[in-house]
Enzyme design. Structure first.
Site, PDB file in Angstrom:
ATOM      1  N   ASP A 124      -4.361  -0.054  16.558  1.00  0.00           N
ATOM      2  CA  ASP A 124      -4.273   0.608  15.258  1.00  0.00           C
ATOM      3  C   ASP A 124      -3.337   1.820  15.362  1.00  0.00           C
ATOM      4  OD1 ASP A 124      -6.138  -1.189  14.336  1.00  0.00           O
ATOM      5  OD2 ASP A 124      -7.825   0.183  14.642  1.00  0.00           O
TER       6      ASP A 124
HETATM    7  N1  URA Z   1     -10.322  -2.065  18.126  1.00  0.00           N
HETATM    8  C1  URA Z   1     -10.024  -1.305  17.071  1.00  0.00           C
HETATM    9  O1  URA Z   1     -10.831  -1.099  16.188  1.00  0.00           O
HETATM   10  N2  URA Z   1      -8.793  -0.751  17.016  1.00  0.00           N
HETATM   11  C2  URA Z   1      -7.864  -0.935  17.967  1.00  0.00           C
HETATM   12  O2  URA Z   1      -6.775  -0.393  17.862  1.00  0.00           O
HETATM   13  C3  URA Z   1      -8.190  -1.742  19.065  1.00  0.00           C
HETATM   14  C4  URA Z   1      -9.423  -2.301  19.135  1.00  0.00           C
END
Ligand code: URA
Length: 233
Positions: free
Chosen positions: A103
């Site tokens: 993310d």
């Molecule tokens: N899980 C998430 O919620 N975000 C990420 O970036 C990676 C794993």
């Protein structure tokens, strides 16, 4: 492989540039100027020199990056900065892309490569490649919450696979997943009425960040490449 193809794959020269350089005697194979641009070379053993520089053959490019906050895991985006903006032209010219997504506000280890088949294999849920994340959550999870997270929770019509959660403080810990659904960890914590405040990937398969600073990248070593490619077999 033809020497002009070799040089174009290595992004050293286009085929027409090679043809010109060959005429000038500026392309050497094992120290001897070649006469033709279609001269065969063995990418593994031949020593090719272009305009005085030895050219190392690399079939695929692999780098790891310590992703900072605020960058999206994409190769291009109209509005946002992408993780490719953190790499140098010497890497991006090989058209690498992120192997899996983090993310925008998730930090840490990201593998980038132009080896599409291997990336596909490493991300396949059947491969069970482990990803370890350090997290900070809004409140201390109960024993029951931890058990639920480990056994699998419903994240909107999908029940997550068993994973490992190791608490290192009241609200901090490490979670090891062998799958990677979109926003998985955030959704898992929401499923137990909690919230992720900080997320950082610290391991992908056997790869760790070591002393790579936030925003920095490095090439994988030959040994790491061999090991990684071995995981794809
Ligand atoms: N899980 C998430 O919620 N975000 C990420 O970036 C990676 C794993």
């Amino acid at each position: 492989m033809r020497i002009d193809k070799f040089l174009s794959e290595c992004k050293v020269a286009t085929r027409s540039e090679t043809a010109k350089a060959v005429r000038r005697g500026a392309v050497l194979l094992d120290g001897v100027p070649v006469k033709r641009a279609d001269t065969p070379v063995d990418p593994e053993t031949s020593v090719v020199t272009y305009c005085g520089e030895v050219v190392n053959y690399r079939r695929y490019t692999y780098v790891i990056l310590n992703k900072p906050d605020g960058y999206v895991s994409a190769t291009e985006d109209k509005r946002e900065k992408t993780v490719l903006d953190l790499l140098d032209e010497e890497v991006t010219k090989f058209e690498v892309f992120p192997c899996g997504r983090l993310d925008k506000n998730t930090l840490g280890l990201m593998l980038l490569t132009n080896n599409g088949p291997l990336a596909h294999t490493l991300l396949s849920p059947k491969r069970h490649v482990e990803k370890v994340y350090r997290f900070e959550c809004a409140k201390a999870p109960s024993e029951g919450d931890i058990e639920a997270l480990q056994n699998g929770v419903d994240i909107g019509g999908y029940v997550t696979k068993p994973c490992t959660v190791k608490m290192t403080g009241d609200t901090s810990g490490e979670i090891t997943l062998s799958e990677g659904k979109y926003h998985q960890i955030k959704l898992m914590f929401e499923a137990v009425e909690n919230r992720i405040l900080y997320l950082e990937r610290i391991r992908f398969a056997f790869l760790t960040l070591g002393d790579l600073e936030r925003g920095e990248w490095r090439y994988l070593t030959e040994e790491e490449i061999k090991k990684l490619e071995g995981l794809g077999k």
